[in-house]
Design an enzyme around this catalytic site. Structure first.
Site, PDB file in Angstrom:
ATOM      1  N   TYR A  52      59.710  38.663  50.188  1.00  0.00           N
ATOM      2  CA  TYR A  52      59.016  37.370  50.253  1.00  0.00           C
ATOM      3  C   TYR A  52      58.908  36.919  51.700  1.00  0.00           C
ATOM      4  O   TYR A  52      59.883  36.984  52.447  1.00  0.00           O
ATOM      5  CB  TYR A  52      59.782  36.306  49.461  1.00  0.00           C
ATOM      6  CG  TYR A  52      59.082  35.971  48.174  1.00  0.00           C
ATOM      7  CD1 TYR A  52      57.782  35.465  48.212  1.00  0.00           C
ATOM      8  CD2 TYR A  52      59.676  36.173  46.937  1.00  0.00           C
ATOM      9  CE1 TYR A  52      57.104  35.172  47.035  1.00  0.00           C
ATOM     10  CE2 TYR A  52      59.008  35.886  45.762  1.00  0.00           C
ATOM     11  CZ  TYR A  52      57.716  35.378  45.814  1.00  0.00           C
ATOM     12  OH  TYR A  52      57.043  35.092  44.677  1.00  0.00           O
ATOM     13  N   GLU A  54      56.929  33.828  52.665  1.00  0.00           N
ATOM     14  CA  GLU A  54      56.104  32.609  52.702  1.00  0.00           C
ATOM     15  C   GLU A  54      56.186  31.978  54.081  1.00  0.00           C
ATOM     16  O   GLU A  54      57.265  31.881  54.665  1.00  0.00           O
ATOM     17  CB  GLU A  54      56.583  31.625  51.636  1.00  0.00           C
ATOM     18  CG  GLU A  54      56.161  32.065  50.246  1.00  0.00           C
ATOM     19  CD  GLU A  54      56.598  31.096  49.156  1.00  0.00           C
ATOM     20  OE1 GLU A  54      57.148  30.035  49.482  1.00  0.00           O
ATOM     21  OE2 GLU A  54      56.394  31.423  47.995  1.00  0.00           O
ATOM     22  N   ASP A 198      30.404  34.397  55.160  1.00  0.00           N
ATOM     23  CA  ASP A 198      31.173  35.375  54.385  1.00  0.00           C
ATOM     24  C   ASP A 198      30.552  36.735  54.691  1.00  0.00           C
ATOM     25  O   ASP A 198      29.499  37.084  54.163  1.00  0.00           O
ATOM     26  CB  ASP A 198      31.065  35.020  52.896  1.00  0.00           C
ATOM     27  CG  ASP A 198      31.733  36.048  52.004  1.00  0.00           C
ATOM     28  OD1 ASP A 198      32.097  37.126  52.500  1.00  0.00           O
ATOM     29  OD2 ASP A 198      31.861  35.776  50.792  1.00  0.00           O
ATOM     30  N   THR A 224      36.266  40.543  53.268  1.00  0.00           N
ATOM     31  CA  THR A 224      37.250  41.368  52.578  1.00  0.00           C
ATOM     32  C   THR A 224      37.585  42.521  53.522  1.00  0.00           C
ATOM     33  O   THR A 224      36.872  42.755  54.499  1.00  0.00           O
ATOM     34  CB  THR A 224      36.697  41.946  51.255  1.00  0.00           C
ATOM     35  OG1 THR A 224      35.436  42.565  51.524  1.00  0.00           O
ATOM     36  CG2 THR A 224      36.525  40.868  50.215  1.00  0.00           C
ATOM     37  N   LYS A 227      35.775  46.807  51.784  1.00  0.00           N
ATOM     38  CA  LYS A 227      34.408  47.311  51.561  1.00  0.00           C
ATOM     39  C   LYS A 227      34.042  48.236  52.727  1.00  0.00           C
ATOM     40  O   LYS A 227      34.645  49.299  52.849  1.00  0.00           O
ATOM     41  CB  LYS A 227      33.442  46.137  51.404  1.00  0.00           C
ATOM     42  CG  LYS A 227      33.739  45.269  50.169  1.00  0.00           C
ATOM     43  CD  LYS A 227      32.683  44.214  49.956  1.00  0.00           C
ATOM     44  CE  LYS A 227      32.903  43.430  48.676  1.00  0.00           C
ATOM     45  NZ  LYS A 227      33.785  42.261  48.849  1.00  0.00           N
ATOM     46  N   ARG A 233      42.539  46.538  49.530  1.00  0.00           N
ATOM     47  CA  ARG A 233      41.865  45.435  48.831  1.00  0.00           C
ATOM     48  C   ARG A 233      42.483  44.114  49.288  1.00  0.00           C
ATOM     49  O   ARG A 233      43.685  43.888  49.096  1.00  0.00           O
ATOM     50  CB  ARG A 233      42.091  45.643  47.329  1.00  0.00           C
ATOM     51  CG  ARG A 233      41.283  44.814  46.408  1.00  0.00           C
ATOM     52  CD  ARG A 233      41.231  45.461  45.054  1.00  0.00           C
ATOM     53  NE  ARG A 233      40.363  46.624  45.111  1.00  0.00           N
ATOM     54  CZ  ARG A 233      39.038  46.572  45.033  1.00  0.00           C
ATOM     55  NH1 ARG A 233      38.438  45.437  44.825  1.00  0.00           N
ATOM     56  NH2 ARG A 233      38.316  47.666  45.127  1.00  0.00           N
TER      57      ARG A 233
HETATM   58  N1  DSN Z   1      32.277  42.116  43.675  1.00  0.00           N
HETATM   59  C1  DSN Z   1      31.852  42.348  45.021  1.00  0.00           C
HETATM   60  C2  DSN Z   1      30.617  43.147  45.081  1.00  0.00           C
HETATM   61  O1  DSN Z   1      30.508  44.089  44.309  1.00  0.00           O
HETATM   62  O2  DSN Z   1      29.753  42.899  45.900  1.00  0.00           O
HETATM   63  C3  DSN Z   1      31.725  41.110  45.794  1.00  0.00           C
HETATM   64  O3  DSN Z   1      32.915  40.397  45.751  1.00  0.00           O
END
Ligand code: DSN
Length: 417
Positions: A52, A54, A198, A224, A227, A233
């Site tokens: 942990y 925090e 974003d 994120t 990707k 993730r």
């Molecule tokens: N679910 C993602 C996508 O496939 O673009 C976006 O968060």
């Protein structure tokens, strides 16, 4: 591989094993997916999951965090260096929770937000009615233009000046063109709004200079890390120093408890990987592959939304074919090719059926596929979509797909165990 899991829980072991085979022997064209390397897997599966932590480095609510402080500091420094940001928060569990923290930091419940419509390529967390962002805030939307299928910035400006939102959100999940962040910021300033970008889908291209960076223009940027960035993730928030405190408080204790330190460490590794020259070459190839695949499909008679792509993905409009997006997704899946059904702009069908599919090249590029393989993939997609109900076609294609994948192995050493 996972010897202790095999004896402890053979059911979970078997399912992971099957998923591994699916990953290795499928053509993954889901634009938001990728394959992480062994180092990322190792860190995510490490003992860091036990602790942990925090709080933030040097300001924790638990003892024994000295090594975790070092890890989190590395992740923060690398994120700031890679993107040229003044401050980074690396604790968000996902892109959605990062976005929630950004809104929590800058908005009050009931404030108006202007985002890109989900039906035109935006994201659920940009104000969709089924999401907290549409429920706690007052969403208004911009769309793409009917003619060009690109964002019409004059229209965004018109809506912004009429609606006077507190925040404008730029960023998309299914938009294949360059986003003009400078223009978005000019509009936000005129309307007296924050600009929140974003960049989840395009973060890899931004990191390598292949897409203009939102950092100089946006008040806050989220992404994120799994990707095009090809990390674990998770989520990440970048901002100017003046928003640092508000963002950190919004992540913890505002919207999250303890950080996932095994994931934070894997983010640090991914951010280091993204600084290597090979990562830029990888990002360039993703875009070359997307362009080539789109043009091969166009030459076979498929209409590509907006006529092509500037990034890692594109939408195929199937409305003039005898198949829906849902039908295409299913037929391709049965043939070993993974795509997702997707609304096309001004779609007459609902999101569960949809008239299009979204195709992205980050994962197949990670496997080493280049333009020549894109021609083969286009041919495979066309063969399936011409005869989508034919089980014989699915069976033959599964073998062809496996053959192609064997030429571009990614986790073969694990599979051979
Ligand atoms: N679910 C993602 C996508 O496939 O673009 C976006 O968060």
């Amino acid at each position: 591989m996972m010897e202790s899991l095999k004896t402890t829980d053979s059911e979970v072991y078997d399912l992971i094993r099957k998923e591994l085979e699916r990953l290795e022997y499928s053509i993954i064209l889901i634009a938001s997916e990728n394959y992480v390397n062994g180092a990322i897997l190792e860190v995510q599966g490490s003992i860091l999951t036990n602790k942990y932590a925090e709080g933030y480095p040097d300001r924790r609510y638990y003892g024994g965090c000295q090594f975790l402080d070092g890890i989190e500091r590395l992740a923060i420094e690398r994120a700031c260096t890679l993107f040229g940001a003044e401050h980074a928060n690396v604790q968000s569990h996902s892109g959605s929770s990062a976005n929630m923290a950004v809104m929590y930091a800058l908005l009050n419940v009931g404030d108006k937000v202007l985002g890109m419509s989900l039906a035109h390529g935006g994201h659920l967390t940009h104000g969709a009615s089924a999401n907290y962002s549409g429920r706690f805030y007052k969403p208004v939307f911009y769309t793409v233009s009917k003619e060009s299928e690109r964002i019409d910035y004059d229209e965004v400006r018109e809506i912004a000046l009429k609606e006077r939102p507190r925040m404008i959100i730029a960023g998309a999940s299914a938009y294949s063109r360059i986003l003009d962040f400078e223009r978005f910021r000019t509009i936000a300033d005129e309307a007296g709004a924050y600009l929140f970008v974003d960049m989840a889908h395009i973060a890899g291209a931004v990191a390598t200079g292949l897409h203009p960076s939102p950092i100089p223009y946006a008040h806050i940027v989220s992404t994120t890390t799994h990707k095009t960035l090809r990390g674990p993730r998770g989520g990440l928030i970048l901002c100017k120093k003046e928003f640092a405190k508000a963002i950190d408080q919004a992540v913890f204790p505002g919207t999250q408890g303890g950080p996932l330190m095994h994931v934070v460490a894997a983010k640090a590794v991914a951010l280091k990987n993204a600084m290597a020259p090979e990562f830029r070459a990888y990002q360039e190839q993703i875009i070359k592959n997307a362009r080539h695949l789109a043009s091969c499909l166009a030459s076979k008679g498929y209409r590509i939304v907006s006529g092509g792509t500037d990034n890692h993905l594109f939408l195929v409009d199937l409305s003039d074919k005898r198949i829906t997006g849902m039908g295409a997704e299913r037929a391709l899946e049965l043939s070993g090719i993974m795509v997702n059904k997707n609304l096309i702009p001004f779609d007459t069908r609902g999101p569960n059926t949809a008239s299009g599919i979204r195709i992205g090249t980050p994962a197949i590029t990670t496997r080493g596929m280049k333009e020549e393989a894109m021609g083969t993939v286009a041919d495979m997609i066309d063969t399936v979509l011409k005869d989508p109900e034919n089980e014989g076609v699915h069976r033959t294609m599964l073998e062809r797909v496996k053959g192609l994948c064997k030429g571009f192995p990614f986790y073969p050493s694990v599979l051979s165990q």
